[in-house]
Design a protein around this motif. Sequence first.
Motif, PDB file in Angstrom:
ATOM      1  N   SER A 201       2.824  -8.296  -0.585  1.00 27.63           N
ATOM      2  CA  SER A 201       1.875  -7.424   0.120  1.00 27.63           C
ATOM      3  C   SER A 201       0.706  -7.177  -0.801  1.00 27.63           C
ATOM      4  N   ILE A 202      -0.476  -7.414  -0.292  1.00 24.96           N
ATOM      5  CA  ILE A 202      -1.694  -7.177  -1.065  1.00 24.96           C
ATOM      6  C   ILE A 202      -2.542  -6.202  -0.261  1.00 24.96           C
ATOM      7  N   GLY A 203      -2.887  -5.090  -0.873  1.00 26.39           N
ATOM      8  CA  GLY A 203      -3.674  -4.099  -0.142  1.00 26.39           C
ATOM      9  C   GLY A 203      -3.990  -2.914  -1.026  1.00 26.39           C
ATOM     10  N   GLN A 204      -4.632  -1.936  -0.415  1.00 25.82           N
ATOM     11  CA  GLN A 204      -4.968  -0.721  -1.158  1.00 25.82           C
ATOM     12  C   GLN A 204      -3.970   0.350  -0.747  1.00 25.82           C
ATOM     13  N   TYR A 205      -2.947   0.493  -1.552  1.00 29.16           N
ATOM     14  CA  TYR A 205      -1.821   1.342  -1.188  1.00 29.16           C
ATOM     15  C   TYR A 205      -1.646   2.480  -2.194  1.00 29.16           C
ATOM     16  N   ALA A 206      -1.185   3.609  -1.664  1.00 27.63           N
ATOM     17  CA  ALA A 206      -0.857   4.749  -2.519  1.00 27.63           C
ATOM     18  C   ALA A 206       0.653   4.766  -2.717  1.00 27.63           C
ATOM     19  N   TYR A 224       5.055   2.389  -0.649  1.00 22.26           N
ATOM     20  CA  TYR A 224       3.602   2.210  -0.754  1.00 22.26           C
ATOM     21  C   TYR A 224       3.008   2.336   0.637  1.00 22.26           C
ATOM     22  N   VAL A 225       2.021   3.195   0.744  1.00 16.73           N
ATOM     23  CA  VAL A 225       1.463   3.484   2.073  1.00 16.73           C
ATOM     24  C   VAL A 225      -0.059   3.434   2.030  1.00 16.73           C
ATOM     25  N   PRO A 226      -0.682   3.158   3.174  1.00 14.13           N
ATOM     26  CA  PRO A 226      -2.141   3.254   3.241  1.00 14.13           C
ATOM     27  C   PRO A 226      -2.562   4.710   3.019  1.00 14.13           C
ATOM     28  N   ALA A 227      -3.734   4.897   2.420  1.00 14.67           N
ATOM     29  CA  ALA A 227      -4.222   6.253   2.144  1.00 14.67           C
ATOM     30  C   ALA A 227      -4.209   7.073   3.431  1.00 14.67           C
ATOM     31  N   GLY A 228      -3.755   8.325   3.320  1.00 15.31           N
ATOM     32  CA  GLY A 228      -3.739   9.206   4.485  1.00 15.31           C
ATOM     33  C   GLY A 228      -2.369   9.336   5.110  1.00 15.31           C
ATOM     34  N   ALA A 264       2.615  -1.446   5.667  1.00 13.42           N
ATOM     35  CA  ALA A 264       1.387  -2.245   5.697  1.00 13.42           C
ATOM     36  C   ALA A 264       0.340  -1.534   6.548  1.00 13.42           C
ATOM     37  N   ASP A 265      -0.911  -1.777   6.238  1.00 12.54           N
ATOM     38  CA  ASP A 265      -1.981  -1.107   6.979  1.00 12.54           C
ATOM     39  C   ASP A 265      -2.245  -1.882   8.275  1.00 12.54           C
ATOM     40  N   GLU A 266      -1.242  -1.881   9.137  1.00 15.61           N
ATOM     41  CA  GLU A 266      -1.258  -2.720  10.331  1.00 15.61           C
ATOM     42  C   GLU A 266      -0.067  -2.288  11.178  1.00 15.61           C
ATOM     43  N   GLU A 267      -0.191  -2.417  12.493  1.00 12.89           N
ATOM     44  CA  GLU A 267       0.992  -2.176  13.322  1.00 12.89           C
ATOM     45  C   GLU A 267       1.839  -3.440  13.318  1.00 12.89           C
ATOM     46  N   LEU A 268       3.148  -3.295  13.233  1.00 14.51           N
ATOM     47  CA  LEU A 268       4.046  -4.447  13.255  1.00 14.51           C
ATOM     48  C   LEU A 268       5.049  -4.249  14.381  1.00 14.51           C
ATOM     49  N   ASP A 269       5.408  -5.348  15.066  1.00 14.93           N
ATOM     50  CA  ASP A 269       6.401  -5.249  16.148  1.00 14.93           C
ATOM     51  C   ASP A 269       7.686  -4.628  15.624  1.00 14.93           C
ATOM     52  N   VAL A 270       8.162  -5.187  14.533  1.00 15.57           N
ATOM     53  CA  VAL A 270       9.399  -4.697  13.919  1.00 15.57           C
ATOM     54  C   VAL A 270       9.207  -4.725  12.410  1.00 15.57           C
ATOM     55  N   PRO A 271       9.921  -3.851  11.677  1.00 14.18           N
ATOM     56  CA  PRO A 271       9.896  -3.980  10.218  1.00 14.18           C
ATOM     57  C   PRO A 271      10.623  -5.268   9.829  1.00 14.18           C
ATOM     58  N   VAL A 272      10.344  -5.755   8.621  1.00 11.95           N
ATOM     59  CA  VAL A 272      11.023  -6.975   8.175  1.00 11.95           C
ATOM     60  C   VAL A 272      11.560  -6.788   6.766  1.00 11.95           C
TER      61      VAL A 272
END
Length: 446
Positions: A201-206, A224-228, A264-272
């Motif tokens: 996972s590559i992103g800006q995560y807190a 790790y979560v997206p800010a907010g 992830a900073d995205e909606e996903l159908d299911v977690p993986v």
Amino acid sequence: MSPKQAPHLGADPYFPAHGDTRYRVHRYELALDYKPGPNRLGGSARLSAVAGAEPLREFALDLAEFRIGRVLVDGRAAHYTHRAGKLRVRPAKALAAGAPFTTEVHYSGNPKPVRSPWGGLGWEELTDGALVASQPIGAPSWYPCNDRPADKASYQIAITTPSAYSVLVGGRLLTRTSRGGSTTWVYEQSAPTSSYLVSVSIGQYAPLRLDTPGSGATVPQHVYVPAGLEALAAHDFGRQPEMMRLFEELFGPYPFGSYTVVVADEELDVPVEAQGVATFGTNHVDGRRGSERLVAHELAHQWFGNSVTIADWRHIWLNEGFAKYAEWLWSERSGGRPATAHAAVAHALLSRLPQDLRLADPGMRLMFDDRLYERGGLAVHALRCALGEESFFRMVRDWAGQNRYGVVGTADLTAHVRCYATRPVDGLLEAWLHETALPMLPVAAG
Ligand SMILES: [Zn+2]
């Protein structure tokens, strides 16, 4: 603990084009550079492998569309062809039976998901970053591999990307080095890992830590979560350390060094699930623990699927049946509905649906069917009812312990179960695993 020798080396019946049974990889070393804006991935993969029982004049790796720079076998340039997802390599000199060899592939391109009946799999570009979710055949979307679950290997993964981004990979972070606006993250995953379970996972995560003092956590656990989303996620994953303790009690020690959850900073159908990691979508975080059963499900896969891995995809119920049952066990042990109530609901649901699914070999099209999950959970519940509490939990714990880091099929489980039964269970196993009609709702013997 030494990994169990994989006894199953057949090509996968559901994905016969994937993998090459004529050799085994025991280590991958990936050194990659990723630029999120242009979605550009490049670098090298070095595979340490062993030829099988026959000499190898050529062999195949799975790799999606990339520009190939060069391919070396044991340090010497090798001939290759690359089409339809297969990189066929012909070493300058044939490899002797049983000989160890290394293959180095230099490649670059714009990674994109591999098409499948379940949508895109593997490397996926996000609005600001990327994630990898490969189950079952997405791994070749980003690195050359022997893409079959039974060929488990250790991994070192180095990824360089702009310093504003975090790079999250399962395993231990060895080093993080910044230079000129870029940072290189080097991870080591020493436990045997299937290609589909390697995630990035590559992103800006807190970062949030769940294994804080007082949580009683036995294993480092990060989220790790997206800010907010920090506060909502801290609540939603807040009981995960308790879950970890329960599953360690029921299934044995957690198989890996740490557990990381990425929202992830995205909606996903299911977690993986991935090795030591689970990836959730923003839609799984609501501040009300609305997806807590999935938190349990993904954590349980670290034992069932990731440590104890299926020999091929016909056996996927061994992953999903135990992960589903872990949801019910968590519910039962955390003040929610008992497993018997979940079993009754699942049974009622299945009784209204077509009964054409064979759990132990559902066929490729039905391998992720909801019915496989529900029936899988019910089959495990049927074992609990038949064996009784003490034998059942001993059976499950021994299954995870004796097959730790190994590779299994349905026949291995049925042989294992018979050792714990005081009454014949063949009829029950046959009905739940190999027939399609829905057996009666299992009830605990008095
Ligand atoms: Zn699952």
